[in-house]
Design a protein around this motif. Sequence first.
Motif, PDB file in Angstrom:
ATOM      1  N   LEU A  40     -58.850  -1.627   4.324  1.00 48.76           N
ATOM      2  CA  LEU A  40     -58.668  -0.177   4.388  1.00 48.76           C
ATOM      3  C   LEU A  40     -57.781   0.306   3.247  1.00 48.76           C
ATOM      4  N   GLY A  41     -56.721  -0.422   2.983  1.00 49.97           N
ATOM      5  CA  GLY A  41     -55.833  -0.052   1.880  1.00 49.97           C
ATOM      6  C   GLY A  41     -56.542  -0.048   0.541  1.00 49.97           C
ATOM      7  N   ARG A  42     -57.350  -1.078   0.286  1.00 52.34           N
ATOM      8  CA  ARG A  42     -58.115  -1.131  -0.978  1.00 52.34           C
ATOM      9  C   ARG A  42     -59.104   0.028  -1.052  1.00 52.34           C
ATOM     10  N   ALA A  43     -59.812   0.276   0.045  1.00 53.05           N
ATOM     11  CA  ALA A  43     -60.843   1.325   0.048  1.00 53.05           C
ATOM     12  C   ALA A  43     -60.240   2.709  -0.154  1.00 53.05           C
ATOM     13  N   GLU A  44     -59.098   2.955   0.461  1.00 55.12           N
ATOM     14  CA  GLU A  44     -58.480   4.285   0.394  1.00 55.12           C
ATOM     15  C   GLU A  44     -57.396   4.392  -0.673  1.00 55.12           C
ATOM     16  N   LYS A  45     -57.155   3.286  -1.370  1.00 57.23           N
ATOM     17  CA  LYS A  45     -56.156   3.241  -2.448  1.00 57.23           C
ATOM     18  C   LYS A  45     -54.770   3.662  -1.958  1.00 57.23           C
ATOM     19  N   ILE A  46     -54.383   3.072  -0.815  1.00 57.03           N
ATOM     20  CA  ILE A  46     -53.034   3.313  -0.291  1.00 57.03           C
ATOM     21  C   ILE A  46     -52.339   1.972  -0.055  1.00 57.03           C
ATOM     22  N   PHE A  55     -56.767 -11.082  11.763  1.00 54.18           N
ATOM     23  CA  PHE A  55     -57.849 -10.097  11.789  1.00 54.18           C
ATOM     24  C   PHE A  55     -57.327  -8.695  11.479  1.00 54.18           C
ATOM     25  N   THR A  56     -56.184  -8.319  12.047  1.00 62.97           N
ATOM     26  CA  THR A  56     -55.614  -6.996  11.773  1.00 62.97           C
ATOM     27  C   THR A  56     -55.189  -6.894  10.312  1.00 62.97           C
ATOM     28  N   ARG A  57     -54.575  -7.953   9.781  1.00 65.23           N
ATOM     29  CA  ARG A  57     -54.187  -7.967   8.363  1.00 65.23           C
ATOM     30  C   ARG A  57     -55.419  -7.774   7.476  1.00 65.23           C
ATOM     31  N   GLU A  58     -56.502  -8.442   7.810  1.00 63.63           N
ATOM     32  CA  GLU A  58     -57.730  -8.333   7.021  1.00 63.63           C
ATOM     33  C   GLU A  58     -58.242  -6.894   7.005  1.00 63.63           C
ATOM     34  N   TYR A  59     -58.270  -6.254   8.181  1.00 66.40           N
ATOM     35  CA  TYR A  59     -58.704  -4.847   8.239  1.00 66.40           C
ATOM     36  C   TYR A  59     -57.743  -3.946   7.454  1.00 66.40           C
ATOM     37  N   ALA A  60     -56.440  -4.156   7.614  1.00 67.59           N
ATOM     38  CA  ALA A  60     -55.455  -3.317   6.930  1.00 67.59           C
ATOM     39  C   ALA A  60     -55.617  -3.417   5.420  1.00 67.59           C
ATOM     40  N   GLU A  61     -55.811  -4.627   4.922  1.00 67.96           N
ATOM     41  CA  GLU A  61     -55.970  -4.808   3.485  1.00 67.96           C
ATOM     42  C   GLU A  61     -57.278  -4.198   2.974  1.00 67.96           C
TER      43      GLU A  61
END
Length: 167
Positions: free
Chosen positions: A19-25, A11-17
């Motif tokens: 967020l990374g895609r959305a913020e381009k980081i 679940f944390t990996r899913e959120y991190a990925e």
Amino acid sequence: MVIVYRSNTGFTREYAEMLGRAEKIKVYSVTEAERSLESGTEIFYMGPLMAGHIEGVDQAVKRYQVRGVCGVGLSPSGRQVLETISRANYVPNAPIFYLQGGWAPKKVSWLKRRMVGMATKSLRESLQDKGSRRTPEEQAQLDLLVKGGSRVAFERLEAIRDWMKDC
């Protein structure tokens, strides 16, 4: 800034990925970060909750410049949950966020299943006792506690994304 995460059930990996895609980081697991990032790198740390503690946050604070932190847990989001994890996790000069992830009993050890079962027993019983008087939210929480499931949703990232825009 990059995102570094620890995840036990995904679940944390899913959120991190997300967020990374959305913020381009860039997004790194703790293991990848240890191999790729220099000490002192600015990060946003995300980790699962265990008894109110964000797993791995202490090591992240020692190694990196932690700009923000997010705990991912089983409980619905709310002020009380955020206050509890803010008291239990020392992160100097960084905001702490909370996201409801989910419960995957088949992905954790029997000991963790037992600990979660003991920690949620009274809540499960009180929700079961309500019977047909349960609200849809209460029914969803009971189903999550009993059967497992995911509450990961992109919309839940809004507060973190707003904060990141101001960084």
